[in-house]
Design an enzyme around this catalytic site. Structure first.
Site, PDB file in Angstrom:
ATOM      1  N   HIS A 162      55.129  89.278 -60.458  1.00  0.00           N
ATOM      2  CA  HIS A 162      55.656  88.311 -59.476  1.00  0.00           C
ATOM      3  C   HIS A 162      54.975  88.443 -58.111  1.00  0.00           C
ATOM      4  O   HIS A 162      55.130  87.558 -57.269  1.00  0.00           O
ATOM      5  CB  HIS A 162      57.172  88.479 -59.311  1.00  0.00           C
ATOM      6  CG  HIS A 162      57.957  88.164 -60.546  1.00  0.00           C
ATOM      7  ND1 HIS A 162      57.872  86.936 -61.177  1.00  0.00           N
ATOM      8  CD2 HIS A 162      58.824  88.907 -61.281  1.00  0.00           C
ATOM      9  CE1 HIS A 162      58.660  86.948 -62.256  1.00  0.00           C
ATOM     10  NE2 HIS A 162      59.239  88.126 -62.345  1.00  0.00           N
ATOM     11  N   ASP A 198      56.080  88.482 -70.479  1.00  0.00           N
ATOM     12  CA  ASP A 198      57.372  88.796 -69.859  1.00  0.00           C
ATOM     13  C   ASP A 198      58.281  87.567 -69.960  1.00  0.00           C
ATOM     14  O   ASP A 198      57.808  86.433 -69.983  1.00  0.00           O
ATOM     15  CB  ASP A 198      57.142  89.174 -68.391  1.00  0.00           C
ATOM     16  CG  ASP A 198      58.389  89.705 -67.695  1.00  0.00           C
ATOM     17  OD1 ASP A 198      58.512  90.931 -67.579  1.00  0.00           O
ATOM     18  OD2 ASP A 198      59.230  88.886 -67.261  1.00  0.00           O
ATOM     19  N   HIS A 200      60.011  86.311 -67.690  1.00  0.00           N
ATOM     20  CA  HIS A 200      59.876  85.519 -66.464  1.00  0.00           C
ATOM     21  C   HIS A 200      58.426  85.101 -66.248  1.00  0.00           C
ATOM     22  O   HIS A 200      57.508  85.888 -66.501  1.00  0.00           O
ATOM     23  CB  HIS A 200      60.353  86.343 -65.256  1.00  0.00           C
ATOM     24  CG  HIS A 200      61.740  86.897 -65.419  1.00  0.00           C
ATOM     25  ND1 HIS A 200      61.979  88.160 -65.909  1.00  0.00           N
ATOM     26  CD2 HIS A 200      62.953  86.345 -65.181  1.00  0.00           C
ATOM     27  CE1 HIS A 200      63.292  88.376 -65.948  1.00  0.00           C
ATOM     28  NE2 HIS A 200      63.909  87.285 -65.525  1.00  0.00           N
ATOM     29  N   ASP A 287      61.479  92.121 -71.635  1.00  0.00           N
ATOM     30  CA  ASP A 287      62.774  91.472 -71.379  1.00  0.00           C
ATOM     31  C   ASP A 287      62.992  90.225 -72.238  1.00  0.00           C
ATOM     32  O   ASP A 287      63.971  89.498 -72.051  1.00  0.00           O
ATOM     33  CB  ASP A 287      62.977  91.166 -69.886  1.00  0.00           C
ATOM     34  CG  ASP A 287      61.737  90.675 -69.175  1.00  0.00           C
ATOM     35  OD1 ASP A 287      60.760  90.327 -69.865  1.00  0.00           O
ATOM     36  OD2 ASP A 287      61.749  90.616 -67.928  1.00  0.00           O
TER      37      ASP A 287
HETATM   38  C1  SP5 Z   1      59.363  91.906 -63.482  1.00  0.00           C
HETATM   39  C2  SP5 Z   1      60.633  91.163 -63.759  1.00  0.00           C
HETATM   40  O1  SP5 Z   1      61.043  91.045 -64.907  1.00  0.00           O
HETATM   41  N1  SP5 Z   1      61.300  90.689 -62.711  1.00  0.00           N
HETATM   42  C3  SP5 Z   1      62.500  89.975 -62.899  1.00  0.00           C
HETATM   43  C4  SP5 Z   1      63.087  89.514 -61.620  1.00  0.00           C
HETATM   44  C5  SP5 Z   1      64.370  88.815 -61.877  1.00  0.00           C
HETATM   45  N2  SP5 Z   1      65.053  88.577 -60.673  1.00  0.00           N
HETATM   46  C6  SP5 Z   1      66.307  87.899 -60.816  1.00  0.00           C
HETATM   47  C7  SP5 Z   1      67.378  88.875 -61.180  1.00  0.00           C
HETATM   48  C8  SP5 Z   1      68.684  88.185 -61.331  1.00  0.00           C
HETATM   49  C9  SP5 Z   1      69.660  89.125 -61.910  1.00  0.00           C
HETATM   50  N3  SP5 Z   1      70.701  88.376 -62.468  1.00  0.00           N
HETATM   51  C10 SP5 Z   1      71.705  89.160 -63.091  1.00  0.00           C
HETATM   52  C11 SP5 Z   1      72.568  88.274 -63.915  1.00  0.00           C
HETATM   53  C12 SP5 Z   1      73.539  89.091 -64.662  1.00  0.00           C
HETATM   54  N4  SP5 Z   1      74.418  88.228 -65.406  1.00  0.00           N
HETATM   55 ZN    ZN Z   2      60.751  89.724 -66.399  1.00  0.00          ZN
END
Ligand code: SP5
Ligand code: ZN
Length: 370
Positions: A162, A198, A200, A287
């Site tokens: 990111h 990934d 994301h 993930d």
């Molecule tokens: C590297 C990578 O995988 N970064 C991911 C960044 C995600 N950021 C958003 C996180 C939002 C967390 N939400 C939690 C929801 C639980 N129900």
């Molecule tokens: Zn991720």
């Protein structure tokens, strides 16, 4: 396959992150890399540490002023108030449309906002040391490939995909995969492919290479209409200028099945093969796992073996760079499954090659879109 680990990763261990206004436990923890390192050792894989300083490559991937900010961020935070040593800095203001990002403000929080895409990137005293060590691992992996190593796994954190040329976000500070790709080019390769699996979208990596044709970027990820990072990763982003046709996004709806995911992987692999790449960098987020706490794809542990097998079929030297994956207890098995699936097919190919009946997949350098 050689794995590179960095003990310094443990110095990046923030106490909390912010979610919907609340402090919540960090998802991106030292336990993640430790779990993989333990499983690697248990399964008898060779584990080593970085031997190359990524400083010069980092200057090719990130802006001078962003690197300067990161190096001094903790010192500047403490300078505001010594009591800040027990707190974590978060941005409160961002230069969105109509505001200027060409002039760096003096105010610390304003600079933190200038260099952040979100407030989801907890920063602590040891963050720079950990991030730099992960980038050093990526540069070291490129050096090992140059020396003839077939594949290297960077078991490192914090992740990187990111992070753009001049911003952090999504638990990422330095773009390790971009460092690996850039270091491969610096080592003499002309064409590199970067495949991001990934959950994301790898917005940072895409943006770093968006105008370039020497690094093809391909990503399979949750549809940004509903999934982080929301503002990039759509299928109409194909690259620009010199890079037109060298960016391929394969977004899938939240909740997608393993079979939908592997269909996208097939498309991705065909595009990588058509690039005529001399090496592949894989942004290996884990993930996509069904039990991941923040993601919605439905891959099972055995599917990571299948991923490794398919990637070995490309018959390219590969650097795997760990990105996300937050089901810490299962990360070891899932990461090692990728490695062992890859090694199985790679050993079969070696045996066939020695027996004189291996046909290397044809590489067809091509300029345009698929
Ligand atoms: C590297 C990578 O995988 N970064 C991911 C960044 C995600 N950021 C958003 C996180 C939002 C967390 N939400 C939690 C929801 C639980 N129900
Ligand atoms: Zn991720």
């Amino acid at each position: 396959m050689i794995a590179i680990t960095s003990p310094q990763h443990r110095s990046h261990a923030p106490a909390f992150e912010i979610f919907r206004g609340n402090r919540v436990a960090c998802h991106e923890t030292p336990a993640r890399a430790d779990a993989i390192e333990n499983q690697l050792a248990l399964c008898g894989h060779t584990v080593t540490t970085a031997h190359v300083d990524s400083r010069e490559v980092l200057r090719q991937v990130h802006s001078e002023r962003y690197l300067r900010f990161l190096v001094h961020a903790w010192r500047d935070w403490i300078a505001l108030d010594p009591a800040n040593a027990d707190l974590q800095p978060f941005p409160a203001v961002w230069p969105v449309r109509t505001l200027r990002s060409d002039i760096e403000p003096q105010n610390f929080t304003a600079r933190l906002g200038l260099y952040s895409m979100d407030n989801g990137c907890a920063l602590v005293e040891g963050t720079w040391a950990a991030a730099k060590a992960a980038a050093d691992a990526a540069a070291s992996a490129a050096a090992l490939l140059r020396q003839g190593e077939r594949a290297v796994f960077c078991c490192t954190r914090p992740p990187g995909h990111h992070a753009g040329a001049d911003f952090m976000g999504g638990y990422c500070f330095l773009n390790n995969a971009a460092v690996a790709a850039q270091a491969l080019l610096g080592g003499g390769l002309a064409r590199v492919a970067l495949l991001d699996v990934d959950y994301h979208h790898g917005n940072g990596t895409q943006s770093i290479f968006y105008h370039r044709s020497d690094v093809l970027f391909v990503s399979i990820h949750g549809d940004p209409l509903t999934e982080y990072p929301f503002y990039l990763g759509h299928s109409d982003e194909c690259g620009a200028g010199e890079g037109d046709g060298f960016n391929l996004n394969l977004p899938l709806p939240a909740g997608s099945s393993a079979s939908a995911w592997f269909a996208a992987l097939e498309t991705a692999c065909q595009r990588v093969a058509a690039h005529g790449a001399q090496a592949l960098v894989v942004s290996l987020g884990l993930d996509t796992f069904a039990q991941d706490p923040i993601s919605t794809f439905l891959l099972q542990s055995k599917d990571f073996t299948r991923l490794g097998q398919r990637l070995a079929g490309l018959y390219l030297p590969v650097i795997f760079v760990l990105e996300g994956g937050y089901a810490a207890a299962e990360l070891g098995v899932n990461a090692v499954n990728v490695i062992e699936g890859f090694e199985q097919v790679w050993l079969q190919q070696e045996a066939q090659r020695l027996a004189g009946n291996f046909v290397q997949p044809t590489k067809q350098p091509s300029g345009g879109a698929v």
